[in-house]
Design a protein around this motif. Structure first.
Motif, short mmCIF file in Angstrom:
data_model
loop_
_atom_site.label_atom_id
_atom_site.label_comp_id
_atom_site.label_asym_id
_atom_site.label_seq_id
_atom_site.Cartn_x
_atom_site.Cartn_y
_atom_site.Cartn_z
N GLN A 130 13.90 50.40 55.41
CA GLN A 130 13.13 49.30 54.82
C GLN A 130 13.96 48.56 53.77
OE1 GLN A 130 9.66 50.57 52.62
NE2 GLN A 130 9.01 48.49 52.17
N GLN A 154 16.61 46.31 55.26
CA GLN A 154 16.03 45.10 55.85
C GLN A 154 15.68 44.07 54.78
OE1 GLN A 154 12.68 46.37 58.16
NE2 GLN A 154 13.93 47.35 59.73
N GLN A 155 15.34 44.53 53.58
CA GLN A 155 14.82 43.63 52.56
C GLN A 155 15.83 43.21 51.51
OE1 GLN A 155 11.50 45.89 51.16
NE2 GLN A 155 10.22 45.33 52.89
N GLY A 204 15.88 36.90 47.29
CA GLY A 204 15.72 38.34 47.43
C GLY A 204 16.53 39.08 46.39
N ILE A 207 10.57 50.21 45.43
CA ILE A 207 10.15 49.63 46.69
C ILE A 207 8.68 50.00 46.92
CG2 ILE A 207 10.58 49.55 49.18
CD1 ILE A 207 13.46 50.60 48.43
N GLY A 216 7.57 45.41 49.55
CA GLY A 216 9.01 45.14 49.50
C GLY A 216 9.62 45.63 48.20
#
Length: 189
Positions: free
Chosen positions: A40, A43-44, A146, A161, A165
């Motif tokens: 995760q 990906q973020q 981001g 997290i 996100g």
């Protein structure tokens, strides 16, 4: 039965009924969920893949739970990875959960040791408190861009997290990471 004994027994009964049981996570559960959290995170956060590959070590707490009754504390269990392999297990206790539970339904932490000296300083203590035994830099998180990893100079980086996100503006100061000797024996060389 004395009144004070009776009240103590009633209080104990009520406390046990109102508090869910706290069960220790298994090594398999921690390892499986650590992989999910890292996937995760990659990906973020642009550049997270390379940062994790280059890290001397990565400490991951896949599930951190808020402790109740208005105290706002937290607890979780996690693993220290070196070269992607588990080398020790830790508990995470802090005085501040830091997230609004109405908006965020889960919390994980990823601590990245960027150099071997920072990792060794951490590993040489059985209990390590953020802000006391070492500092953790929280990279900037821009709503449009981001996570901004470029230009971060801290030797230890921290990320919170949630199910939403990577979360900005959450401090890790005061968190205490303690080696779990019972679980760490399972990965001793």
């Amino acid at each position: 039965m004395k009144p004070t004994t009776r009240y103590g027994a009633i209080a104990t009964l009520l406390f046990s009924l109102l508090c869910p049981p706290v069960m220790a996570d298994s090594i398999e559960y921690i390892n499986t969920n650590t992989s999910k959290v890292l996937d995760q995170f990659k990906q973020q956060a642009e550049g997270a893949d390379a940062m994790l590959d280059d890290a001397a070590g990565v400490l991951v707490f896949p599930d951190i739970f808020r402790l109740g009754f208005g105290l706002g504390g937290q607890y979780g269990e996690g693993v220290l990875l070196v070269k992607g392999k588990p080398v020790a297990y830790y508990t995470n206790a802090g005085h501040n959960y830091g997230l609004d539970t109405a908006q965020h339904h889960s919390k994980s932490e990823v601590i990245v040791f960027r150099d071997i000296d920072a990792l060794n300083t951490f590993r040489n203590k059985s209990s390590w408190k953020v802000g006391e035994n070492g500092n953790v830099t929280l990279p900037k998180i821009d709503a449009a861009k981001g996570v901004e990893l470029a230009g971060e100079s801290g030797s230890v980086l921290g990320f919170v997290i949630s199910d939403k996100g990577v979360v900005p503006d959450v401090t890790l100061d005061g968190n205490r990471y303690t080696r779990n000797m019972k679980k760490s024996v399972a990965v001793a060389p």
